[in-house]
Design an enzyme around this catalytic site. Structure first.
Site, PDB file in Angstrom:
ATOM      1  N   SER A 179      -2.007 -25.883  17.222  1.00 46.76           N
ATOM      2  CA  SER A 179      -1.462 -26.331  18.504  1.00 46.76           C
ATOM      3  C   SER A 179      -0.644 -25.212  19.115  1.00 46.76           C
ATOM      4  CB  SER A 179      -0.564 -27.558  18.294  1.00 46.76           C
ATOM      5  OG  SER A 179       0.251 -27.804  19.426  1.00 46.76           O
ATOM      6  N   TYR A 205       6.899 -30.337  14.048  1.00 46.23           N
ATOM      7  CA  TYR A 205       5.481 -30.325  14.407  1.00 46.23           C
ATOM      8  C   TYR A 205       4.989 -28.890  14.569  1.00 46.23           C
ATOM      9  CZ  TYR A 205       1.208 -31.093  17.127  1.00 46.23           C
ATOM     10  OH  TYR A 205      -0.087 -31.076  17.578  1.00 46.23           O
TER      11      TYR A 205
END
Length: 338
Positions: A179, A205
């Site tokens: 990501s 994350y």
């Protein structure tokens, strides 16, 4: 006589980025769909595993690989969640068979059971499953921060468990869904599970996604076995991944109105567009022998520095081979000791 020149610096005194191979480009752009990048490919006889393949990007990846003839196993925590996809593909009568098997990446006993039950050579492993931005620090069964446990350590354990099957395929590919959030979060070797530093959902994350990119770099040690690994940023997509993101944050992102309706911004991709880079890395002949790189929008991403602004790109810390080797050692030890 030649000498080793001293490292050059730029005018602002910074070291230049290290020399890297020319970036790999394709004729596909950000708007390409998974079906576009695999058109004409024949994956008959090849086997693939897609984690989190029951919905979202994973389901689109499964659809594309199966349509090209691959035998695809959907690895998902809840087997029943894959039933609609399985029924759809069965009714469509696609070229490749699709199976469903249980896999909980946060539970190493589940990972071990999945890997130990695998009997055939494995051509493609797509590490797609993930969770994002858990609002509070949550620990898995081993005491690991849940995003790192699911997004990285579980996939690392799975790849190690399936290594013999990948090796036996002679030319296998590992695809790691990372990501753009990795850019702001280098891996913290001193406190990866937020035991001392304050927990932040997005830092946790991002760190897990940096770890995934570094896994692709570290897997260069398997290249001699015919195994390559590459990571990717699928782009901005609205899927079930946002289920832990609160409404205020969704509104701040601009994807939720005051009435709670969710809608993508103009530059957001559909799930099928988001899955295209995963499918490209899994199936395109352009990726033969390519390993340890990071892609976005169906091409290799530019390398950026931490202070660089603007979207896209892969941070230096996510391609650092020393950090990749250190992380490989850390993960191997963590799996051994729990």
């Amino acid at each position: 006589m030649t000498t080793n020149p001293s490292p050059r610096t730029t005018r602002d005194g910074r070291r230049p980025l290290p020399a890297v191979p020319a970036p790999l480009t394709t004729s596909f752009g950000a708007d390409a769909r998974a079906r576009d990048v695999i058109e004409g490919a024949d994956l008959t006889g090849r086997r693939a595993v897609v984690t989190g393949g029951a919905s979202g990007l994973g389901a689109e990846t499964v659809r594309a690989l199966a349509a090209a003839g691959a035998e695809v196993t959907v690895a998902t925590r809840r087997v029943e969640s894959a039933e609609p996809l399985l029924a759809e593909l069965t009714a469509a009568g696609g070229a490749g068979r699709v199976h469903v098997r249980a896999l909980d990446l946060a539970d190493l006993s589940s990972v071990d059971a999945f890997a130990n039950a695998w009997r055939d050579p494995l051509d493609i492993l797509v590490a797609n499953a993930g969770i994002m931005a858990l609002p509070t620090r949550t620990l898995g069964p081993r005491g690991w921060e849940m995003q790192l446990a699911t997004n990285y350590l579980g996939h690392f354990a799975l790849a190690l468990g399936l290594y013999p099957a990948l090796r036996d395929a002679c030319s296998a590919r590992i695809v790691v869904v990372s990501s753009g959030a990795h850019r702001g979060a280098p891996f913290d070797f001193g406190d990866p599970h937020f035991e001392r530093r304050p927990y932040d959902p997005w830092t946790a994350y991002g760190q897990s996604k940096t770890a995934g990119a570094l896994f692709a770099v570290g897997a260069r040690r398997w290249a001699a076995d015919g195994i390559t690994a590459n990571a990717l940023n699928p782009g901005y997509i609205l899927t079930g991944l946002q289920r832990h993101v609160d409404d205020d944050t969704m509104r701040a992102f601009g994807v939720m109105d005051d009435q709670g309706n969710v809608k993508p911004l103009p530059y957001y991709k559909t799930a099928e567009q988001g899955a295209s880079t995963s499918v490209l890395l899994a199936a395109s002949p352009l990726l033969d022998g390519v390993t340890g790189r990071y892609f976005e929008d169906n091409g290799e991403a530019r390398t950026v520095r931490a202070e660089d602004e603007g979207p896209g790109g892969v941070a230096e810390h996510a391609l650092d081979p020393e950090a990749a080797d250190r992380l490989w050692d850390y993960a191997t030890s963590a799996l051994r000791t729990g």
